[in-house]
Design a protein around this motif. Sequence first.
Motif, PDB file in Angstrom:
ATOM      1  N   GLY A  52       5.426  -1.703   5.075  1.00 15.73           N
ATOM      2  CA  GLY A  52       4.765  -2.660   5.941  1.00 15.73           C
ATOM      3  C   GLY A  52       5.008  -4.114   5.584  1.00 15.73           C
ATOM      4  O   GLY A  52       4.342  -5.004   6.114  1.00 15.73           O
ATOM      5  N   ARG A  93       4.519   5.067   5.354  1.00 16.64           N
ATOM      6  CA  ARG A  93       3.809   4.299   6.380  1.00 16.64           C
ATOM      7  C   ARG A  93       2.303   4.448   6.199  1.00 16.64           C
ATOM      8  O   ARG A  93       1.538   3.504   6.421  1.00 16.64           O
ATOM      9  N   THR A  94       1.865   5.637   5.819  1.00 16.28           N
ATOM     10  CA  THR A  94       0.439   5.834   5.567  1.00 16.28           C
ATOM     11  C   THR A  94      -0.029   4.950   4.424  1.00 16.28           C
ATOM     12  O   THR A  94      -1.075   4.306   4.496  1.00 16.28           O
ATOM     13  N   TRP A  95       0.746   4.902   3.343  1.00 16.73           N
ATOM     14  CA  TRP A  95       0.412   4.005   2.238  1.00 16.73           C
ATOM     15  C   TRP A  95       0.358   2.561   2.711  1.00 16.73           C
ATOM     16  O   TRP A  95      -0.571   1.827   2.399  1.00 16.73           O
ATOM     17  N   GLY A  96       1.399   2.141   3.429  1.00 11.19           N
ATOM     18  CA  GLY A  96       1.487   0.749   3.851  1.00 11.19           C
ATOM     19  C   GLY A  96       0.304   0.324   4.702  1.00 11.19           C
ATOM     20  O   GLY A  96      -0.316  -0.709   4.463  1.00 11.19           O
ATOM     21  N   ARG A  97      -0.029   1.142   5.698  1.00  8.87           N
ATOM     22  CA  ARG A  97      -1.151   0.802   6.587  1.00  8.87           C
ATOM     23  C   ARG A  97      -2.467   0.771   5.822  1.00  8.87           C
ATOM     24  O   ARG A  97      -3.286  -0.129   5.987  1.00  8.87           O
ATOM     25  N   SER A  98      -2.668   1.785   4.979  1.00  3.57           N
ATOM     26  CA  SER A  98      -3.939   1.882   4.265  1.00  3.57           C
ATOM     27  C   SER A  98      -4.140   0.713   3.319  1.00  3.57           C
ATOM     28  O   SER A  98      -5.204   0.084   3.294  1.00  3.57           O
ATOM     29  N   ALA A 100      -2.598  -2.210   3.333  1.00  2.20           N
ATOM     30  CA  ALA A 100      -2.638  -3.490   4.037  1.00  2.20           C
ATOM     31  C   ALA A 100      -4.047  -3.772   4.539  1.00  2.20           C
ATOM     32  O   ALA A 100      -4.574  -4.879   4.402  1.00  2.20           O
ATOM     33  N   ARG A 101      -4.678  -2.772   5.109  1.00  3.47           N
ATOM     34  CA  ARG A 101      -6.046  -2.935   5.620  1.00  3.47           C
ATOM     35  C   ARG A 101      -7.018  -3.179   4.468  1.00  3.47           C
ATOM     36  O   ARG A 101      -7.903  -4.039   4.550  1.00  3.47           O
ATOM     37  N   LYS A 213     -10.456   8.368  10.747  1.00  7.92           N
ATOM     38  CA  LYS A 213      -9.942   7.032  11.046  1.00  7.92           C
ATOM     39  C   LYS A 213     -10.808   6.377  12.107  1.00  7.92           C
ATOM     40  O   LYS A 213     -11.624   7.032  12.762  1.00  7.92           O
ATOM     41  N   ASP A 265      -4.428  12.895   8.620  1.00  6.52           N
ATOM     42  CA  ASP A 265      -4.800  12.832  10.035  1.00  6.52           C
ATOM     43  C   ASP A 265      -4.908  14.243  10.577  1.00  6.52           C
ATOM     44  O   ASP A 265      -4.504  15.216   9.925  1.00  6.52           O
TER      45      ASP A 265
END
Length: 351
Positions: A52, A93-98, A100-101, A213, A265
């Motif tokens: 991300g 991508r899961t790591w990046g999104r999590s 980042a938030r 989520k 998910d």
Amino acid sequence: MTPTDDPAADGGVVGALEEHLLGEAPHLTQVQVAARAGVPLETANALWHLLGFAHVPDDTVAFTDADVRALELASALVRLGVLSEERQEGLVRTWGRSFARLADWQVALLADVAREQGADPTEGLLAISDEVLPLVEQLQSYAWRRHLLSAGGRLLAEASSGSAAPLAVCFVDIVGYTSRSRTLSDRELVAWLEAFETAVLEIAVDRGGRIIKNIGDELLLVADSPHVMADIALELTARGADPDDPFPAVRAGVAYGEVVTRLGDVFGPVVNIAARLTSVARPSSVLVDLGAYEVLSGRSGLADDDHPTGAAGAADGGSSYRFKRLRRVSVKGYSRLKVWSLQESPLQRRN
């Protein structure tokens, strides 16, 4: 001119924070990082993007030895087969999104703490990070390991069922979100949604459910038991219907059946049906599908067209819930779904 008005000053603080968090000042390009890690440059670029992060020209000095180590670790996971080509994009991508938030929330929190201490948020962030971030990092590691244990326990319990296992799925949607959000500032809206999610989390966890989520003003929850999910959904709608409770009015849809779980998910028709039921539910109501109804009531719903309503007690197999059979609904992807409105029985309410 205040420090935040001076771009050079801001740059100095950002540079100091960068050095503090990464352990040293950036001194490597992405080409050098890839070479030191023994990984093709294309792989290094792909990993950076999947996490991300913004694109960085190959010859820009923006990296440290920590980035080399991260690339080496990722390569080791690939060699071990954990990050296969098929899995790595979804997992990273899961790591990046999590993260980042999580980072956005933590920086906002630290900035608020700096303001409360009378410091400029830009400089105060650096000052308190030295003391606070190590504690946060340790707590994150602890929470992650406890969740790993919980997820591992669920996986072992479901091992005999393969990749799909029965779960109760629920969507909870805030009623009147659009009109309410127009009256709030961005900061107020974020605080309102965070308070909502926190309240739902407390209710869900206390009863054995978990949040998967959030999707804007909507939350997706799962539980192993339809009874657990029914109790959660009824509690949420009851709180939302209480004029003295600041919790917003909500509506919910619950479905039960085989669900595929992947990367934290959930997928499958049961998830889709729960979402569709929520979209047609009235404010402060809970709708359930055939799978949830049969478990909760102890009755078969396949041949009850001559019984449009259900009542608690013997008529519903001793159920502690009341059911009202609704007209079949047709929603996107599903024609003529069997649907029941769920309520607590008077006996359960008194208890």
